[in-house]
Design a protein around this motif. Structure first.
Motif, mmCIF file in Angstrom:
data_model
loop_
_atom_site.group_PDB
_atom_site.id
_atom_site.type_symbol
_atom_site.label_atom_id
_atom_site.label_comp_id
_atom_site.label_asym_id
_atom_site.label_seq_id
_atom_site.Cartn_x
_atom_site.Cartn_y
_atom_site.Cartn_z
ATOM 1 N N ASP A 130 0.839 -1.204 0.000
ATOM 2 C CA ASP A 130 0.000 0.000 0.000
ATOM 3 C C ASP A 130 0.873 1.254 0.000
ATOM 4 O OD1 ASP A 130 -2.353 -1.390 -0.036
ATOM 5 O OD2 ASP A 130 -2.634 -1.367 2.133
ATOM 6 N N LYS A 131 1.949 1.218 0.781
ATOM 7 C CA LYS A 131 2.863 2.356 0.819
ATOM 8 C C LYS A 131 3.493 2.561 -0.563
ATOM 9 C CE LYS A 131 6.607 4.308 3.571
ATOM 10 N NZ LYS A 131 7.787 4.174 2.686
ATOM 11 N N ASN A 132 3.842 1.457 -1.215
ATOM 12 C CA ASN A 132 4.411 1.556 -2.569
ATOM 13 C C ASN A 132 3.419 2.149 -3.560
ATOM 14 O OD1 ASN A 132 6.782 0.478 -1.685
ATOM 15 N ND2 ASN A 132 6.353 -1.611 -2.379
ATOM 16 N N LYS A 133 2.144 1.771 -3.410
ATOM 17 C CA LYS A 133 1.106 2.316 -4.309
ATOM 18 C C LYS A 133 1.025 3.829 -4.165
ATOM 19 C CE LYS A 133 -2.138 -1.540 -4.608
ATOM 20 N NZ LYS A 133 -3.361 -2.078 -3.992
ATOM 21 N N ILE A 134 1.073 4.315 -2.929
ATOM 22 C CA ILE A 134 1.017 5.772 -2.711
ATOM 23 C C ILE A 134 2.244 6.431 -3.336
ATOM 24 C CG2 ILE A 134 0.908 7.639 -1.002
ATOM 25 C CD1 ILE A 134 -0.376 5.605 0.958
ATOM 26 N N GLU A 135 3.400 5.840 -3.093
ATOM 27 C CA GLU A 135 4.639 6.402 -3.649
ATOM 28 C C GLU A 135 4.563 6.530 -5.166
ATOM 29 O OE1 GLU A 135 7.786 4.363 -0.583
ATOM 30 O OE2 GLU A 135 8.553 5.026 -2.530
ATOM 31 N N ASN A 136 4.122 5.449 -5.824
ATOM 32 C CA ASN A 136 4.023 5.472 -7.293
ATOM 33 C C ASN A 136 3.036 6.531 -7.767
ATOM 34 O OD1 ASN A 136 5.860 3.400 -7.445
ATOM 35 N ND2 ASN A 136 4.293 1.784 -7.509
ATOM 36 N N ALA A 137 1.904 6.649 -7.039
ATOM 37 C CA ALA A 137 0.878 7.617 -7.434
ATOM 38 C C ALA A 137 1.399 9.044 -7.297
ATOM 39 C CB ALA A 137 -0.374 7.414 -6.582
ATOM 40 N N ILE A 138 2.127 9.333 -6.233
ATOM 41 C CA ILE A 138 2.652 10.694 -6.025
ATOM 42 C C ILE A 138 3.678 11.017 -7.118
ATOM 43 C CG2 ILE A 138 4.024 12.164 -4.467
ATOM 44 C CD1 ILE A 138 1.118 11.691 -3.527
ATOM 45 N N ARG A 139 4.464 10.018 -7.470
ATOM 46 C CA ARG A 139 5.431 10.211 -8.560
ATOM 47 C C ARG A 139 4.717 10.556 -9.865
ATOM 48 N NH1 ARG A 139 10.748 8.951 -10.077
ATOM 49 N NH2 ARG A 139 10.713 8.513 -12.306
ATOM 50 N N GLU A 140 3.624 9.856 -10.140
ATOM 51 C CA GLU A 140 2.815 10.135 -11.335
ATOM 52 C C GLU A 140 2.251 11.549 -11.306
ATOM 53 O OE1 GLU A 140 2.307 8.258 -14.130
ATOM 54 O OE2 GLU A 140 3.874 7.037 -13.223
ATOM 55 N N ILE A 141 1.769 11.974 -10.146
ATOM 56 C CA ILE A 141 1.213 13.336 -10.025
ATOM 57 C C ILE A 141 2.308 14.366 -10.315
ATOM 58 C CG2 ILE A 141 0.283 15.058 -8.395
ATOM 59 C CD1 ILE A 141 -1.226 12.702 -7.029
ATOM 60 N N LEU A 142 3.501 14.141 -9.754
ATOM 61 C CA LEU A 142 4.608 15.086 -9.993
ATOM 62 C C LEU A 142 4.914 15.188 -11.489
ATOM 63 C CD1 LEU A 142 6.912 14.193 -6.947
ATOM 64 C CD2 LEU A 142 5.681 16.349 -7.324
ATOM 65 N N LEU A 143 4.941 14.034 -12.152
ATOM 66 C CA LEU A 143 5.181 14.038 -13.604
ATOM 67 C C LEU A 143 4.077 14.804 -14.328
ATOM 68 C CD1 LEU A 143 6.353 10.340 -14.131
ATOM 69 C CD2 LEU A 143 7.697 12.404 -14.689
ATOM 70 N N ALA A 144 2.831 14.555 -13.923
ATOM 71 C CA ALA A 144 1.682 15.142 -14.621
ATOM 72 C C ALA A 144 1.616 16.655 -14.472
ATOM 73 C CB ALA A 144 0.384 14.499 -14.119
ATOM 74 N N ILE A 145 2.120 17.188 -13.346
ATOM 75 C CA ILE A 145 2.091 18.653 -13.188
ATOM 76 C C ILE A 145 3.323 19.301 -13.817
ATOM 77 C CG2 ILE A 145 0.639 18.593 -11.098
ATOM 78 C CD1 ILE A 145 3.183 19.239 -9.462
ATOM 79 N N GLY A 146 4.136 18.512 -14.485
ATOM 80 C CA GLY A 146 5.269 19.064 -15.213
ATOM 81 C C GLY A 146 6.550 19.133 -14.406
ATOM 82 N N GLU A 147 6.607 18.390 -13.320
ATOM 83 C CA GLU A 147 7.817 18.381 -12.499
ATOM 84 C C GLU A 147 8.722 17.207 -12.884
ATOM 85 O OE1 GLU A 147 9.779 19.604 -10.526
ATOM 86 O OE2 GLU A 147 8.838 21.367 -9.611
ATOM 87 N N ASN A 148 9.922 17.272 -12.383
ATOM 88 C CA ASN A 148 10.863 16.174 -12.551
ATOM 89 C C ASN A 148 11.038 15.480 -11.194
ATOM 90 O OD1 ASN A 148 13.009 14.460 -12.853
ATOM 91 N ND2 ASN A 148 14.546 16.090 -13.106
ATOM 92 N N PRO A 149 10.396 14.330 -11.021
ATOM 93 C CA PRO A 149 10.451 13.668 -9.706
ATOM 94 C C PRO A 149 11.848 13.170 -9.343
ATOM 95 C CG PRO A 149 9.249 12.301 -11.277
ATOM 96 C CD PRO A 149 9.603 13.569 -12.004
ATOM 97 N N ASP A 150 12.766 13.209 -10.291
ATOM 98 C CA ASP A 150 14.122 12.737 -10.002
ATOM 99 C C ASP A 150 15.072 13.854 -9.599
ATOM 100 O OD1 ASP A 150 13.575 10.003 -10.509
ATOM 101 O OD2 ASP A 150 13.514 10.471 -12.661
ATOM 102 N N ARG A 151 14.576 15.107 -9.584
ATOM 103 C CA ARG A 151 15.493 16.158 -9.116
ATOM 104 C C ARG A 151 15.648 16.047 -7.603
ATOM 105 N NH1 ARG A 151 12.999 20.698 -6.900
ATOM 106 N NH2 ARG A 151 10.816 21.070 -7.479
ATOM 107 N N THR A 152 16.799 16.545 -7.108
ATOM 108 C CA THR A 152 17.196 16.284 -5.723
ATOM 109 C C THR A 152 16.085 16.585 -4.713
ATOM 110 O OG1 THR A 152 19.301 17.162 -6.484
ATOM 111 C CG2 THR A 152 19.154 16.610 -4.149
ATOM 112 N N GLY A 153 15.454 17.763 -4.855
ATOM 113 C CA GLY A 153 14.456 18.173 -3.858
ATOM 114 C C GLY A 153 13.236 17.266 -3.804
ATOM 115 N N LEU A 154 12.956 16.595 -4.923
ATOM 116 C CA LEU A 154 11.734 15.779 -4.989
ATOM 117 C C LEU A 154 12.002 14.282 -4.851
ATOM 118 C CD1 LEU A 154 9.764 17.528 -7.912
ATOM 119 C CD2 LEU A 154 9.329 17.699 -5.451
ATOM 120 N N LEU A 155 13.259 13.921 -4.825
ATOM 121 C CA LEU A 155 13.614 12.502 -4.892
ATOM 122 C C LEU A 155 12.934 11.671 -3.800
ATOM 123 C CD1 LEU A 155 15.320 11.034 -6.946
ATOM 124 C CD2 LEU A 155 17.291 11.243 -5.393
#
Ligand code: ZN
Length: 198
Positions: free
Chosen positions: A15-40
Protein backbone atom coordinates in the motif's frame (compact mmCIF):
# COMPACT_ATOMS: atom_id res chain seq x y z
CA UNK A 1 6.59 6.37 18.92
CA UNK A 2 2.99 5.30 18.54
CA UNK A 3 2.77 6.59 14.97
CA UNK A 4 5.64 4.37 13.81
CA UNK A 5 4.02 1.40 15.52
CA UNK A 6 0.69 2.04 13.82
CA UNK A 7 2.53 2.29 10.55
CA UNK A 8 4.22 -1.06 10.85
CA UNK A 9 1.08 -2.71 12.27
CA UNK A 10 -1.57 -1.42 9.91
CA UNK A 11 0.07 -0.42 6.66
CA UNK A 12 1.13 -3.00 4.18
CA UNK A 13 4.34 -2.35 2.28
CA UNK A 14 2.47 -2.71 -1.02
CA UNK A 15 0.00 0.00 0.00
CA UNK A 16 2.86 2.36 0.82
CA UNK A 17 4.41 1.56 -2.57
CA UNK A 18 1.11 2.32 -4.31
CA UNK A 19 1.02 5.77 -2.71
CA UNK A 20 4.64 6.40 -3.65
CA UNK A 21 4.02 5.47 -7.29
CA UNK A 22 0.88 7.62 -7.43
CA UNK A 23 2.65 10.69 -6.02
CA UNK A 24 5.43 10.21 -8.56
CA UNK A 25 2.81 10.13 -11.34
CA UNK A 26 1.21 13.34 -10.03
CA UNK A 27 4.61 15.09 -9.99
CA UNK A 28 5.18 14.04 -13.60
CA UNK A 29 1.68 15.14 -14.62
CA UNK A 30 2.09 18.65 -13.19
CA UNK A 31 5.27 19.06 -15.21
CA UNK A 32 7.82 18.38 -12.50
CA UNK A 33 10.86 16.17 -12.55
CA UNK A 34 10.45 13.67 -9.71
CA UNK A 35 14.12 12.74 -10.00
CA UNK A 36 15.49 16.16 -9.12
CA UNK A 37 17.20 16.28 -5.72
CA UNK A 38 14.46 18.17 -3.86
CA UNK A 39 11.73 15.78 -4.99
CA UNK A 40 13.61 12.50 -4.89
CA UNK A 41 12.35 11.45 -1.48
CA UNK A 42 9.00 13.25 -1.70
CA UNK A 43 6.92 10.22 -2.79
CA UNK A 44 8.14 8.16 0.15
CA UNK A 45 7.68 11.09 2.58
CA UNK A 46 4.13 11.65 1.37
CA UNK A 47 3.41 7.92 1.60
CA UNK A 48 4.55 7.86 5.23
CA UNK A 49 2.56 11.00 5.98
CA UNK A 50 -0.59 9.64 4.32
CA UNK A 51 -0.47 6.42 6.30
CA UNK A 52 -0.35 8.59 9.42
CA UNK A 53 -2.99 11.20 8.57
CA UNK A 54 -5.35 8.62 7.03
CA UNK A 55 -4.86 6.01 9.75
CA UNK A 56 -8.47 6.55 10.86
CA UNK A 57 -9.75 4.62 7.83
CA UNK A 58 -8.76 1.48 9.74
CA UNK A 59 -10.35 2.62 12.99
CA UNK A 60 -13.90 2.86 14.27
CA UNK A 61 -14.13 6.02 16.41
CA UNK A 62 -16.36 4.30 18.95
CA UNK A 63 -13.65 1.73 19.72
CA UNK A 64 -11.70 4.58 21.35
CA UNK A 65 -14.31 4.86 24.10
CA UNK A 66 -13.88 2.75 27.20
CA UNK A 67 -16.70 2.77 29.69
CA UNK A 68 -16.29 3.65 33.33
CA UNK A 69 -18.88 4.04 36.04
CA UNK A 70 -19.21 6.79 38.54
CA UNK A 71 -21.60 7.73 41.33
CA UNK A 72 -24.64 9.13 39.55
CA UNK A 73 -23.11 12.12 37.81
CA UNK A 74 -26.03 13.92 36.25
CA UNK A 75 -24.31 17.06 35.05
CA UNK A 76 -22.99 17.90 31.59
CA UNK A 77 -19.45 16.76 30.81
CA UNK A 78 -17.80 18.99 28.22
CA UNK A 79 -14.37 18.97 26.62
CA UNK A 80 -13.80 22.18 24.70
CA UNK A 81 -11.18 23.13 22.14
CA UNK A 82 -9.98 19.70 21.07
CA UNK A 83 -7.82 20.66 18.13
CA UNK A 84 -7.95 18.42 15.08
CA UNK A 85 -6.57 18.16 11.56
CA UNK A 86 -8.52 16.37 8.88
CA UNK A 87 -8.49 16.14 5.09
CA UNK A 88 -11.36 17.39 2.94
CA UNK A 89 -12.48 14.42 0.87
CA UNK A 90 -13.37 16.63 -2.09
CA UNK A 91 -9.91 18.15 -2.52
CA UNK A 92 -7.56 16.12 -0.29
CA UNK A 93 -6.25 19.22 1.41
CA UNK A 94 -6.61 19.99 5.10
CA UNK A 95 -9.41 21.39 7.14
CA UNK A 96 -8.59 21.97 10.76
CA UNK A 97 -9.92 23.59 13.88
CA UNK A 98 -11.47 22.78 17.23
CA UNK A 99 -14.05 20.28 18.37
CA UNK A 100 -16.25 20.77 21.44
CA UNK A 101 -17.79 17.57 22.72
CA UNK A 102 -20.40 17.40 25.47
CA UNK A 103 -22.68 14.75 26.87
CA UNK A 104 -25.05 14.23 29.75
CA UNK A 105 -24.39 10.76 31.18
CA UNK A 106 -27.10 8.24 31.93
CA UNK A 107 -26.89 6.23 35.16
CA UNK A 108 -23.28 7.26 35.80
CA UNK A 109 -21.95 5.67 32.59
CA UNK A 110 -19.01 7.86 31.54
CA UNK A 111 -15.66 7.66 29.76
CA UNK A 112 -12.26 9.25 30.35
CA UNK A 113 -11.93 12.82 29.09
CA UNK A 114 -8.97 11.88 26.89
CA UNK A 115 -11.15 9.26 25.17
CA UNK A 116 -13.31 12.03 23.74
CA UNK A 117 -10.20 13.56 22.17
CA UNK A 118 -9.33 10.14 20.74
CA UNK A 119 -12.77 9.82 19.15
CA UNK A 120 -12.24 13.20 17.46
CA UNK A 121 -8.80 12.09 16.27
CA UNK A 122 -10.08 8.79 14.84
CA UNK A 123 -12.91 10.54 13.01
CA UNK A 124 -10.51 13.19 11.64
CA UNK A 125 -7.83 10.90 10.22
CA UNK A 126 -9.53 9.96 6.97
CA UNK A 127 -10.85 11.66 3.85
CA UNK A 128 -13.66 13.51 5.54
CA UNK A 129 -16.47 16.05 5.45
CA UNK A 130 -16.90 18.32 8.44
CA UNK A 131 -20.65 17.58 8.59
CA UNK A 132 -20.13 13.82 8.59
CA UNK A 133 -17.27 14.04 11.10
CA UNK A 134 -19.56 15.90 13.52
CA UNK A 135 -22.20 13.17 13.20
CA UNK A 136 -19.67 10.34 13.54
CA UNK A 137 -18.37 11.75 16.82
CA UNK A 138 -21.90 12.12 18.22
CA UNK A 139 -22.91 8.63 17.08
CA UNK A 140 -19.81 7.02 18.61
CA UNK A 141 -20.72 8.50 22.00
CA UNK A 142 -24.38 7.53 21.67
CA UNK A 143 -23.57 3.94 20.70
CA UNK A 144 -21.03 3.41 23.46
CA UNK A 145 -22.45 5.43 26.40
CA UNK A 146 -26.15 5.77 25.60
CA UNK A 147 -26.16 9.19 27.28
CA UNK A 148 -29.19 11.38 27.99
CA UNK A 149 -27.86 13.90 25.48
CA UNK A 150 -24.89 14.60 23.20
CA UNK A 151 -23.72 17.88 21.68
CA UNK A 152 -20.84 18.11 19.21
CA UNK A 153 -19.74 21.41 17.66
CA UNK A 154 -16.87 21.67 15.16
CA UNK A 155 -15.29 24.95 14.05
CA UNK A 156 -12.85 24.65 11.18
CA UNK A 157 -10.99 26.46 8.45
CA UNK A 158 -10.97 24.70 5.10
CA UNK A 159 -7.82 25.11 3.03
CA UNK A 160 -9.90 24.38 -0.08
CA UNK A 161 -11.71 27.66 0.64
CA UNK A 162 -8.60 29.58 1.75
CA UNK A 163 -6.01 28.80 -0.92
CA UNK A 164 -8.15 27.99 -3.95
CA UNK A 165 -11.63 28.66 -5.31
CA UNK A 166 -13.15 31.68 -3.58
CA UNK A 167 -9.97 32.24 -1.48
CA UNK A 168 -11.62 33.30 1.75
CA UNK A 169 -8.75 32.93 4.18
CA UNK A 170 -9.69 32.83 7.83
CA UNK A 171 -13.39 32.05 7.32
CA UNK A 172 -14.60 29.36 9.67
CA UNK A 173 -17.26 26.76 9.14
CA UNK A 174 -19.30 25.69 12.15
CA UNK A 175 -21.24 22.42 12.26
CA UNK A 176 -23.21 21.04 15.17
CA UNK A 177 -25.10 17.90 16.07
CA UNK A 178 -27.41 17.88 19.07
CA UNK A 179 -29.05 14.64 20.16
CA UNK A 180 -31.28 13.41 22.93
CA UNK A 181 -32.26 16.00 25.53
CA UNK A 182 -30.10 18.65 23.81
CA UNK A 183 -32.28 18.23 20.75
CA UNK A 184 -35.65 18.08 22.44
CA UNK A 185 -35.40 20.28 25.53
CA UNK A 186 -34.97 24.00 24.95
CA UNK A 187 -33.42 24.74 28.38
CA UNK A 188 -30.88 21.88 28.13
CA UNK A 189 -29.98 22.94 24.61
CA UNK A 190 -29.41 26.55 25.73
CA UNK A 191 -27.32 25.36 28.69
CA UNK A 192 -24.97 23.16 26.66
CA UNK A 193 -24.56 25.73 23.88
CA UNK A 194 -23.75 28.49 26.38
CA UNK A 195 -21.08 26.23 27.96
CA UNK A 196 -19.59 25.53 24.52
CA UNK A 197 -19.56 29.20 23.50
CA UNK A 198 -17.88 30.48 26.68
ZN1 ZN B 1 -12.64 20.82 -0.04
Amino acid sequence: MTITKELSNNTKVEDKNKIENAIREILLAIGENPDRTGLLLTPSRVARMYTEIFSGTKQDPKDEITITYTENHDEIILVRDISFYSMCEHHLIPFFGQAHVAYLPRNGVITGLSKLARVVEAAARRPQLQERMTTQIANAIIEKLNPVGVAVVLEAEHMCMSMRGIKKAGSRTITSVLKGIFETNQASRAEVLSLIRK
